[in-house]
Motif scaffolding. Structure first.
Motif, PDB file in Angstrom:
ATOM      1  N   LEU A   1      -7.187   1.238  10.053  1.00  0.00           N
ATOM      2  CA  LEU A   1      -8.049   2.441   9.926  1.00  0.00           C
ATOM      3  C   LEU A   1      -7.916   3.572  10.683  1.00  0.00           C
ATOM      4  CD1 LEU A   1     -10.528   2.300   7.348  1.00  0.00           C
ATOM      5  CD2 LEU A   1      -7.790   3.079   6.787  1.00  0.00           C
ATOM      6  N   PHE A   2      -7.909   2.713  12.329  1.00  0.00           N
ATOM      7  CA  PHE A   2      -8.326   4.147  13.083  1.00  0.00           C
ATOM      8  C   PHE A   2      -7.485   3.781  14.020  1.00  0.00           C
ATOM      9  CE2 PHE A   2     -12.237   3.514  10.849  1.00  0.00           C
ATOM     10  CZ  PHE A   2     -12.455   4.860   9.827  1.00  0.00           C
ATOM     11  N   PHE A   3      -6.499   2.797  14.060  1.00  0.00           N
ATOM     12  CA  PHE A   3      -6.170   2.441  15.618  1.00  0.00           C
ATOM     13  C   PHE A   3      -4.031   2.801  15.007  1.00  0.00           C
ATOM     14  CE2 PHE A   3      -9.188   1.917  18.356  1.00  0.00           C
ATOM     15  CZ  PHE A   3     -10.674   1.982  17.561  1.00  0.00           C
ATOM     16  N   THR A   4      -3.603   3.373  16.457  1.00  0.00           N
ATOM     17  CA  THR A   4      -2.152   3.074  16.021  1.00  0.00           C
ATOM     18  C   THR A   4      -1.046   1.730  16.412  1.00  0.00           C
ATOM     19  OG1 THR A   4      -1.755   3.846  18.182  1.00  0.00           O
ATOM     20  CG2 THR A   4      -0.971   5.257  16.632  1.00  0.00           C
ATOM     21  N   SER A   5      -1.776   0.557  17.001  1.00  0.00           N
ATOM     22  CA  SER A   5      -1.421  -0.642  17.741  1.00  0.00           C
ATOM     23  C   SER A   5      -2.216  -1.630  17.066  1.00  0.00           C
ATOM     24  CB  SER A   5      -1.336  -0.657  19.220  1.00  0.00           C
ATOM     25  OG  SER A   5      -2.383  -0.795  19.866  1.00  0.00           O
ATOM     26  N   TRP A   6      -2.204  -2.352  16.233  1.00  0.00           N
ATOM     27  CA  TRP A   6      -3.068  -3.105  15.514  1.00  0.00           C
ATOM     28  C   TRP A   6      -2.650  -5.315  16.791  1.00  0.00           C
ATOM     29  CZ3 TRP A   6       0.029  -2.342  10.733  1.00  0.00           C
ATOM     30  CH2 TRP A   6       0.046  -0.745   9.928  1.00  0.00           C
ATOM     31  N   ARG A   7      -3.920  -5.683  16.228  1.00  0.00           N
ATOM     32  CA  ARG A   7      -3.943  -6.960  16.556  1.00  0.00           C
ATOM     33  C   ARG A   7      -2.801  -7.951  17.232  1.00  0.00           C
ATOM     34  NH1 ARG A   7      -6.245 -11.562  14.902  1.00  0.00           N
ATOM     35  NH2 ARG A   7      -7.020 -10.573  13.111  1.00  0.00           N
ATOM     36  N   ARG A   8      -2.011  -8.292  15.895  1.00  0.00           N
ATOM     37  CA  ARG A   8      -0.857  -9.009  15.616  1.00  0.00           C
ATOM     38  C   ARG A   8       0.996  -7.865  16.117  1.00  0.00           C
ATOM     39  NH1 ARG A   8      -3.466 -12.638  12.819  1.00  0.00           N
ATOM     40  NH2 ARG A   8      -4.931 -12.034  11.069  1.00  0.00           N
ATOM     41  N   GLY A   9       0.133  -6.793  16.629  1.00  0.00           N
ATOM     42  CA  GLY A   9       1.905  -5.618  17.035  1.00  0.00           C
ATOM     43  C   GLY A   9       1.781  -5.216  15.881  1.00  0.00           C
ATOM     44  N   THR A  10       3.080  -4.369  16.976  1.00  0.00           N
ATOM     45  CA  THR A  10       3.898  -3.504  16.004  1.00  0.00           C
ATOM     46  C   THR A  10       4.791  -4.016  14.805  1.00  0.00           C
ATOM     47  OG1 THR A  10       4.074  -2.280  17.909  1.00  0.00           O
ATOM     48  CG2 THR A  10       4.850  -0.856  16.075  1.00  0.00           C
TER      49      THR A  10
ATOM     50  N   LEU B   1      -4.781   2.886   2.307  1.00  0.00           N
ATOM     51  CA  LEU B   1      -6.173   2.065   2.409  1.00  0.00           C
ATOM     52  C   LEU B   1      -6.995   2.722   2.477  1.00  0.00           C
ATOM     53  CD1 LEU B   1      -6.969  -0.828   3.205  1.00  0.00           C
ATOM     54  CD2 LEU B   1      -5.849  -0.733   5.601  1.00  0.00           C
ATOM     55  N   ALA B   2      -7.136   4.038   2.985  1.00  0.00           N
ATOM     56  CA  ALA B   2      -8.419   4.784   3.408  1.00  0.00           C
ATOM     57  C   ALA B   2      -9.158   5.003   2.013  1.00  0.00           C
ATOM     58  CB  ALA B   2      -8.371   5.942   4.335  1.00  0.00           C
ATOM     59  N   TYR B   3      -8.040   5.692   0.794  1.00  0.00           N
ATOM     60  CA  TYR B   3      -8.251   6.638  -0.307  1.00  0.00           C
ATOM     61  C   TYR B   3      -9.093   5.253  -1.231  1.00  0.00           C
ATOM     62  CZ  TYR B   3      -7.696   7.927  -4.934  1.00  0.00           C
ATOM     63  OH  TYR B   3      -7.658   8.393  -6.318  1.00  0.00           O
ATOM     64  N   LEU B   4      -8.237   3.689  -1.131  1.00  0.00           N
ATOM     65  CA  LEU B   4      -9.047   2.537  -1.948  1.00  0.00           C
ATOM     66  C   LEU B   4     -10.265   2.589  -1.210  1.00  0.00           C
ATOM     67  CD1 LEU B   4      -5.486   0.293  -1.837  1.00  0.00           C
ATOM     68  CD2 LEU B   4      -6.581   2.102  -3.890  1.00  0.00           C
ATOM     69  N   LEU B   5     -10.208   2.378  -0.326  1.00  0.00           N
ATOM     70  CA  LEU B   5     -11.724   1.688   0.723  1.00  0.00           C
ATOM     71  C   LEU B   5     -13.156   2.356   0.167  1.00  0.00           C
ATOM     72  CD1 LEU B   5     -10.529   0.674   3.903  1.00  0.00           C
ATOM     73  CD2 LEU B   5     -11.737  -0.836   2.260  1.00  0.00           C
ATOM     74  N   PHE B   6     -12.369   3.986   0.989  1.00  0.00           N
ATOM     75  CA  PHE B   6     -13.481   5.161   0.408  1.00  0.00           C
ATOM     76  C   PHE B   6     -13.531   6.005  -0.333  1.00  0.00           C
ATOM     77  CE2 PHE B   6     -12.385   4.850   5.237  1.00  0.00           C
ATOM     78  CZ  PHE B   6     -13.900   4.270   5.752  1.00  0.00           C
ATOM     79  N   VAL B   7     -12.639   6.202  -2.181  1.00  0.00           N
ATOM     80  CA  VAL B   7     -12.982   6.579  -2.484  1.00  0.00           C
ATOM     81  C   VAL B   7     -12.599   5.605  -4.084  1.00  0.00           C
ATOM     82  CG1 VAL B   7     -11.572   8.449  -3.813  1.00  0.00           C
ATOM     83  CG2 VAL B   7     -11.210   8.752  -1.395  1.00  0.00           C
ATOM     84  N   GLN B   8     -12.033   4.501  -3.540  1.00  0.00           N
ATOM     85  CA  GLN B   8     -11.629   3.573  -5.543  1.00  0.00           C
ATOM     86  C   GLN B   8     -12.527   2.422  -4.757  1.00  0.00           C
ATOM     87  OE1 GLN B   8     -10.704   4.967  -7.787  1.00  0.00           O
ATOM     88  NE2 GLN B   8     -10.079   7.214  -7.599  1.00  0.00           N
TER      89      GLN B   8
ATOM     90  N   LEU C   1       0.796  -1.178   0.167  1.00  0.00           N
ATOM     91  CA  LEU C   1       0.124  -0.154   0.000  1.00  0.00           C
ATOM     92  C   LEU C   1       0.760   1.429  -0.111  1.00  0.00           C
ATOM     93  CD1 LEU C   1      -2.901  -1.263   2.482  1.00  0.00           C
ATOM     94  CD2 LEU C   1      -2.566  -0.554  -0.047  1.00  0.00           C
ATOM     95  N   ARG C   2       2.229   0.872   0.894  1.00  0.00           N
ATOM     96  CA  ARG C   2       2.993   2.193   0.659  1.00  0.00           C
ATOM     97  C   ARG C   2       3.664   2.525  -0.474  1.00  0.00           C
ATOM     98  NH1 ARG C   2       5.938   6.018  -0.402  1.00  0.00           N
ATOM     99  NH2 ARG C   2       7.120   7.078   0.366  1.00  0.00           N
ATOM    100  N   GLU C   3       4.362   1.075  -1.107  1.00  0.00           N
ATOM    101  CA  GLU C   3       4.837   1.566  -2.638  1.00  0.00           C
ATOM    102  C   GLU C   3       4.538   0.191  -2.999  1.00  0.00           C
ATOM    103  OE1 GLU C   3       9.714   3.198  -0.739  1.00  0.00           O
ATOM    104  OE2 GLU C   3       9.676   1.101  -0.960  1.00  0.00           O
ATOM    105  N   PRO C   4       3.729   0.307  -4.392  1.00  0.00           N
ATOM    106  CA  PRO C   4       3.965   1.512  -5.088  1.00  0.00           C
ATOM    107  C   PRO C   4       2.259   2.060  -5.419  1.00  0.00           C
ATOM    108  CG  PRO C   4       3.633  -0.739  -6.427  1.00  0.00           C
ATOM    109  CD  PRO C   4       3.886  -0.825  -5.026  1.00  0.00           C
ATOM    110  N   LEU C   5       1.204   1.566  -3.879  1.00  0.00           N
ATOM    111  CA  LEU C   5       0.373   1.902  -4.647  1.00  0.00           C
ATOM    112  C   LEU C   5       0.016   2.850  -4.299  1.00  0.00           C
ATOM    113  CD1 LEU C   5      -1.838  -1.222  -3.550  1.00  0.00           C
ATOM    114  CD2 LEU C   5      -1.410  -0.551  -5.971  1.00  0.00           C
ATOM    115  N   LEU C   6       0.752   3.413  -3.085  1.00  0.00           N
ATOM    116  CA  LEU C   6       0.806   5.100  -2.917  1.00  0.00           C
ATOM    117  C   LEU C   6       0.977   6.229  -3.714  1.00  0.00           C
ATOM    118  CD1 LEU C   6      -0.718   6.842   0.101  1.00  0.00           C
ATOM    119  CD2 LEU C   6       1.959   6.914   0.564  1.00  0.00           C
ATOM    120  N   GLU C   7       1.643   5.855  -4.349  1.00  0.00           N
ATOM    121  CA  GLU C   7       1.936   6.690  -5.714  1.00  0.00           C
ATOM    122  C   GLU C   7       1.516   6.829  -6.857  1.00  0.00           C
ATOM    123  OE1 GLU C   7       6.441   7.102  -5.568  1.00  0.00           O
ATOM    124  OE2 GLU C   7       6.517   6.248  -3.894  1.00  0.00           O
ATOM    125  N   ALA C   8       0.382   5.406  -6.710  1.00  0.00           N
ATOM    126  CA  ALA C   8       0.237   5.574  -7.596  1.00  0.00           C
ATOM    127  C   ALA C   8      -1.399   6.264  -8.938  1.00  0.00           C
ATOM    128  CB  ALA C   8      -0.012   3.613  -8.300  1.00  0.00           C
TER     129      ALA C   8
END
Length: 374
Positions: free
Chosen positions: A153-162, A176-183, A114-121
């Motif tokens: 999306l909404f929390f800084t810590s996840w169920r599977r740890g950092t 992820l937010a862009y893909l879910l809510f916009v596309q 999601l960070r590379e390359p999709l954020l820039e695509a």
């Protein structure tokens, strides 16, 4: 210089494919610590791809001059056998610690993607490009990890740890937010995303946004862009989740006002545009049943809430000079002046009246439709 750069990119792609083929054979032979091996391989290959430039235009993406799109496709194909393995274990209720570790590694892979390359695509659902399809595949793998999308999306810590550093985490979640809510949220396969978010978000604002998008998709389907998930019998399970109050008759109407109002507007729309839904008698009956059940609980909620706030308002009027500690459900007003408390209580009552007016209108539309049928 340009030729030299192109040569370097070709070398990177060649090495990528050589490593991919070698790593894949090794991974298939692993019995122990397979998850760790998969994680290391995916991470190493993604680092190689990070050297390749992301195409910014449709022409660049179609030409795929630097090979990034082909490599992304190959990378998801490498991950697919392990994704299917995780799915099969979940279906058979045979998930082990090793399987949970595999989900973690796949989750890391998705977040890095999601960070590379999709954020820039340049992702656009109207143009099913190679990177768009890569995004769809990544979201499919993400779904297989069973990680809560709302948690991501909404929390800084996840169920599977950092899992990844904080900077990458924020950028991944932004994509992820862009893909879910916009596309991606309008794709045929994404009612599952709606259902997941409705079940796990616990956030009235997010749920209201989802309900609004569901209405938009239904509207689009009725206008000719038919989608079975938003028009046929498959719509009913989604509506059952939408037409639901989290605490039943004890639901805090003020906290959940956004979602409730969007839900009532959706109901009103469905009743007004009922012809296509009535084509299936069974579906129409089930929709009416869900609607009646929901409105009944909403009416009880309004009645109970109005009685509570009216009692508080009466008490405040009787002794307007007395500063007292009181809580209007989740709205603490103990530090407010009596005048402000009065305004808060009045505002709540106006909100209940507004909700009730929409409920009444829905019931009027229902009666009008029934009278025409007879």
């Amino acid at each position: 210089l340009i030729q030299c750069i192109m040569y370097i990119y070709r070398v990177i792609v060649d090495i990528f494919y050589q490593n991919l083929s070698l790593f894949f054979q090794v991974l298939l032979q692993l019995d122990e610590r397979k998850a760790a091996g998969v994680g290391l391989v995916l991470s190493a290959l993604q680092k190689q791809l990070s050297w390749l430039p992301v195409p910014y235009t449709q022409q660049q993406e179609e030409a795929d001059q630097y090979g990034l799109c082909r490599c992304c496709r190959a990378l998801t194909m490498l991950a697919q056998p392990f994704v299917e393995e995780v799915k099969k274990k979940d279906e058979n209720l045979m998930s082990s610690d090793e399987d949970e570790e595999m989900k973690t590694e796949l989750l890391k892979f998705c977040m890095r993607s999601l960070r590379e390359p999709l954020l820039e695509a340049d992702l656009n659902r109207g143009r099913k490009s190679a990177l768009w399809l890569h995004a769809v595949e990544i979201m499919g793998i993400l779904s297989a990890t069973k990680e809560s999308l709302s948690g991501l999306l909404f929390f800084t810590s996840w169920r599977r740890g950092t899992l990844i550093d904080n900077s990458l985490s924020k950028e991944s979640r932004a994509c992820l937010a862009y893909l879910l809510f916009v596309q991606l949220i309008s794709m045929e396969g994404f009612p599952a995303v709606f259902r997941c978010m409705l079940k796990t978000s616990n956030h009235a604002g997010v749920e209201a946004y989802i309900v609004k998008n569901i209405k938009n998709e239904i509207q689009s389907s009725m206008k000719g862009n038919a989608n079975k998930w938003f028009l046929g019998p498959d719509l009913l399970p989604l509506l059952e989740l939408v037409l639901h109050l989290p605490q039943g008759a004890e639901t805090d109407l003020l906290t959940n006002m956004d979602k409730i109002m969007e839900t009532l507007n959706l109901l009103r729309y469905l009743l007004i545009r009922d012809q296509q839904l009535k084509s299936s008698v069974e579906m129409w009956k089930e929709l009416c049943r869900i609607k009646d059940q929901y409105l009944k609980i909403v009416r009880v909620c309004i009645s109970m809430s109005r009685a509570y706030y009216c009692a508080e308002l009466k008490s405040l009027k009787e002794d307007i000079q007395l500063i007292k500690t009181m809580t209007t459900r989740d709205v603490k007003v103990s530090n407010m002046s009596p005048q402000v408390q009065y305004q808060v209580l009045q505002s709540a009552l106006v909100t209940f009246d507004m909700m009730e007016s929409v409920v009444v209108r829905i019931e009027e539309i229902t009666e009008e439709k029934l009278s025409k049928m007879h």
